[in-house]
Design an enzyme around this catalytic site. Structure first.
Site, PDB file in Angstrom:
ATOM      1  N   HIS A  56      -7.224 -35.564 -11.318  1.00 33.97           N
ATOM      2  CA  HIS A  56      -8.041 -36.196 -10.266  1.00 33.97           C
ATOM      3  C   HIS A  56      -7.221 -37.229  -9.490  1.00 33.97           C
ATOM      4  CE1 HIS A  56     -11.849 -38.089  -8.681  1.00 33.97           C
ATOM      5  NE2 HIS A  56     -11.029 -39.129  -8.595  1.00 33.97           N
ATOM      6  N   GLU A  57      -6.634 -38.169 -10.201  1.00 37.46           N
ATOM      7  CA  GLU A  57      -5.896 -39.233  -9.521  1.00 37.46           C
ATOM      8  C   GLU A  57      -4.675 -38.685  -8.806  1.00 37.46           C
ATOM      9  OE1 GLU A  57      -7.096 -42.060  -8.977  1.00 37.46           O
ATOM     10  OE2 GLU A  57      -8.783 -41.865 -10.361  1.00 37.46           O
TER      11      GLU A  57
ATOM     12  N   HIS B 154      -5.616 -37.630  -5.425  1.00 37.76           N
ATOM     13  CA  HIS B 154      -5.524 -38.757  -4.492  1.00 37.76           C
ATOM     14  C   HIS B 154      -4.065 -38.973  -4.065  1.00 37.76           C
ATOM     15  CE1 HIS B 154      -9.585 -40.259  -4.507  1.00 37.76           C
ATOM     16  NE2 HIS B 154      -9.608 -40.517  -5.799  1.00 37.76           N
TER      17      HIS B 154
ATOM     18  N   HIS C   2      -2.979 -36.566  -1.551  1.00 32.11           N
ATOM     19  CA  HIS C   2      -3.585 -36.905  -0.257  1.00 32.11           C
ATOM     20  C   HIS C   2      -2.700 -37.917   0.478  1.00 32.11           C
ATOM     21  CE1 HIS C   2      -7.815 -37.647   1.747  1.00 32.11           C
ATOM     22  NE2 HIS C   2      -6.953 -37.072   2.572  1.00 32.11           N
TER      23      HIS C   2
END
Length: 723
Positions: A508-509, A512, A515
């Site tokens: 998940h991180e 980020h 991104h």
């Protein structure tokens, strides 16, 4: 004093042929420019210039704790001087001398505060805490001075009002729309008297945010319980018991055992502890923290809610949520609330059904007590193991933290995106636990990535990604990003092992981080993760899906002692059990999301609730889930997301973006899976787009359709396949 040209002056190019002349009257009608070179205070700190380190990584080893306040106060003064210079430019406003100049400003502040804010979250001490509290109102005042600068807003508004006649790139247009909306949202169109009150409100709210955050961190540390005997810890592994003994000894309780709570209401060890009394003590310590004594946040919460309501009144908004959600993918609070409440009946039924299963399992053991919240995860674990042969402690043995990162997360990034990673030893960090990697894209170095995985008392709970350096073509900067987690540290001499939830959080991180790494924007303020709350969690949740792709899982899931690849039966058990216990897993999230909206949907013309916990109880009753058995993921006193992280009226974003990611991943599955071609499509449609397009457009560009809720409901077990 150092002079710096802030604005790009307008250049009129006169295209003339050899036989063409221009009359004096025509020349006089053209816009005239004057040379403008304002004097800006010169920075004296280590952040005055770009760091000499690779990709301008922060020089953490060059800054003492006591220096941060002076560094950032100087940066604030420079930022304000830069903005005042833009506002005072005698030339007619245009994109170059106003919007682009604003994008160029504040670099000293961005460099220094990006580094400092990470230390506040990941390695705080008394000096850093005091500095953070002192700086918070100054930063709020800085932002108000910028957004309430009438001359600056007049320049922005002139450009905005004439945008139809201007030639702009799509990114120029998005920057203009975004900046104009921010000014209006921050009070640029209010009168002088409400602006003065707004400044006071914002400064006080910023101070409260810092104080609440520090109290939550302290409250979490102080909520740990002491256990007298090893026998009372039956169910925990030898390594966990050794860690509990070491924690107690470090706290001055030699011979005892210390069990910590997590940042969330639920505590992972509740699923393992056989002793019901210890489970009850640990659960109660978690849910009752920050309600009394020096770590109580209740007075501050009351004040924050009242101030937010008053601010909504100043803007003529019916609720704080209406004011806050102005730039979201979902800008109407009623839509966000309806999206969640529509799922409550099915979720409540799931909770009732699962509670009955757990109660039956309690009675099967010959026990005569009623299921309580501290029993739920323990008996869910028993049922999970019996139904699906899934033992979380057994699974954990296959997830060595560094291997999950390097052989799992990095492998996925290589297969999808052509990324490779090289660990560095020459970049100073703010703590010895932190690792740094150069990120290469098809052989070209494009970013730096920091990884800080283990929990410690100086780190706040949860997990997050942040930027030390924002990507920007305008500024010639490549991204320097960091991922921070709170994985339980191992006993001395043991490897660091991750739970399956930790693994999901790592992917998940890193979503980020991707991104930020693939940001490809001209302007820093709309680059990478600078997007709305209910969009920014989409790329991160989307990448969680790849943790369970067999090709990826079999690379990183290897037993820490034998090196054996995780058996197929365990992988199948993980998959089979994914829809089990949704009454708890999804229920606690929806309860917290709706609790957030309850707090921020209050009528601002009415007095804010004075009894925080009474209001919370009434709100949970209205929500209609079994919060007596499944408390919200965060109770109000330690709901850091909505009092520090900017997720007020925004915690729903995790569920909204979960809908987006399940639907988007269904597109991946239907179109070839984890391939470079798919990765290129992901980057070109949303992962590398920052806020250069609307969120709706980016989603449609990737999937070819608007988002559907059905994949989310199916994944959560709230709707059968094909329904």
């Amino acid at each position: 004093m150092k002079s710096r040209l802030l604005a790009t002056t307008t250049v009129i190019a006169l295209m003339t042929s050899a036989c063409t002349t221009m009359e004096d009257t025509e020349m006089a009608s053209l816009p005239q420019t004057v040379e403008y070179n304002p004097t800006i205070p010169q920075a004296t700190s280590i952040f005055a210039e770009l760091s000499p380190l690779y990709m301008h990584a922060p020089q953490f080893d060059q800054i003492a704790d006591g220096e941060w306040q002076g560094i950032i106060e100087e940066a604030i003064a420079i930022q304000l001087a830069e903005m005042d210079a833009i506002a005072s430019n005698p030339n007619a406003p245009d994109m170059g001398n106003t919007l682009v100049a604003m994008e160029r400003s504040g670099q000293v502040f961005s460099r220094s505060y990006g580094a400092f804010s990470q230390i506040v979250g990941a390695n705080i001490n008394d000096t850093i805490a005091a500095t953070d509290e002192a700086l918070a109102p100054q930063i709020a005042a800085m932002n108000d001075s910028i957004y309430l600068n009438a001359d600056l807003f007049a320049r922005v508004k002139t450009i905005y009002d004439n945008r139809a006649a201007m030639a702009m790139t799509p990114e120029d247009a998005m920057l203009l729309e975004t900046v104009y909306a921010q000014f209006v949202h921050r009070g640029a169109e209010l009168g002088a008297e409400p602006q003065a009150e707004l400044r006071q409100i914002n400064e006080r709210l910023s101070s409260l945010s810092s104080q609440i955050s520090q109290a939550i961190t302290t409250g979490q540390n102080e909520a740990a319980i002491l256990v007298d005997t090893r026998e009372e810890l039956a169910g925990l592994s030898d390594g966990q018991i050794t860690s509990a003994a070491a924690a107690a000894t470090e706290a001055g309780h030699d011979g005892k055992f210390m069990l910590s709570v997590s940042n969330t209401t639920g505590v992972p060890t509740l699923a393992q502890l056989h002793n019901r009394d210890v489970r009850e003590r640990l659960h109660n310590a978690s849910v009752n923290r920050n309600q009394s004594g020096e770590t109580s946040t209740l007075p501050m919460v009351r004040e924050a809610i009242a101030l937010r309501n008053r601010r909504a009144q100043l803007f003529g908004e019916p609720t704080h949520a209406n004011w806050q959600m102005y730039d979201r993918m979902v800008s109407d609070p009623a839509l966000a609330i309806g999206f969640m409440t529509d799922m409550v009946p099915a979720l409540r039924a799931t909770q009732e059904r699962e509670a009955a299963v757990l109660q039956a399992r309690i009675e099967q053991d010959g026990e005569d007590f009623q299921l309580a919240p501290w029993d739920w995860e323990y008996y869910a674990g028993i049922v999970r193991q019996e139904r699906y042969a899934l033992d979380n402690e057994e699974i954990k043995q296959y997830f060595v933290v560094d291997r999950v990162l390097e052989d799992g997360v990095f492998y996925m990034a290589g297969e999808l995106y052509g990324l490779t990673f090289e660990k560095r030893s020459d970049i100073p960090t703010y703590h010895p636990d932190v690792s740094v990697y150069t990120v290469f894209h098809d052989g070209e170095a494009i970013a730096l990535f920091y990884f800080d995985p283990m929990s410690r008392p100086s780190k706040r709970g949860g997990a997050w990604m942040s930027n030390f350096v924002e990507q920007s073509h305008l500024l010639g900067l490549r991204p320097v990003v960091t991922n921070t987690q709170n994985i339980a540290p191992p006993a001395p001499g043991e490897p660091a092992l991750a739970t399956w939830d930790d693994v999901g959080t790592m992917f998940h991180e890193f979503g980020h981080a991707l991104h930020g790494i693939f940001a490809d924007q001209q302007y820093p303020s709309i680059s990478g993760t600078n997007t709305a709350r209910d969009w920014v969690e989409f790329p991160s949740q989307f990448h969680e899906n790849f943790a369970a792709v067999p090709e990826v899982l079999q690379r990183y899931a290897r037993h820490h002692e034998t090196g054996e690849v995780i058996p197929d039966e365990l992988i199948e058990a993980i998959d089979r059990s994914s829809k089990f216990n949704q009454g708890h897993g999804f229920g606690e999230v929806i309860a917290a999301s709706l609790l957030d909206m309850e707090w921020h949907s209050l009528d601002p013309s009415q007095p804010a609730p004075t009894d925080v916990m009474a209001f919370e109880g009434e709100a949970l009753e209205r929500i209609g889930l079994r919060s007596d058995l499944v408390p919200p993921r965060y109770r109000t006193p330690y709901f850091r997301h909505i009092f520090e992280h900017g997720y007020d009226a925004g915690y729903y974003a995790y569920t909204w973006t979960e809908m987006l990611h399940h639907d988007a991943y269904s597109y991946v599955e239907a179109n070839g899976g984890m391939t470079r071609e798919m990765g290129d499509r992901i980057v070109s449609t949303f992962l590398g787009q920052g806020h250069s397009k609307t969120y709706e457009q980016m989603f449609r560009d990737f999937t070819g359709r608007d988002p559907r809720v059905e994949p989310l409901l199916q994944a959560r077990g709230l709707m059968a396949e094909g329904e």
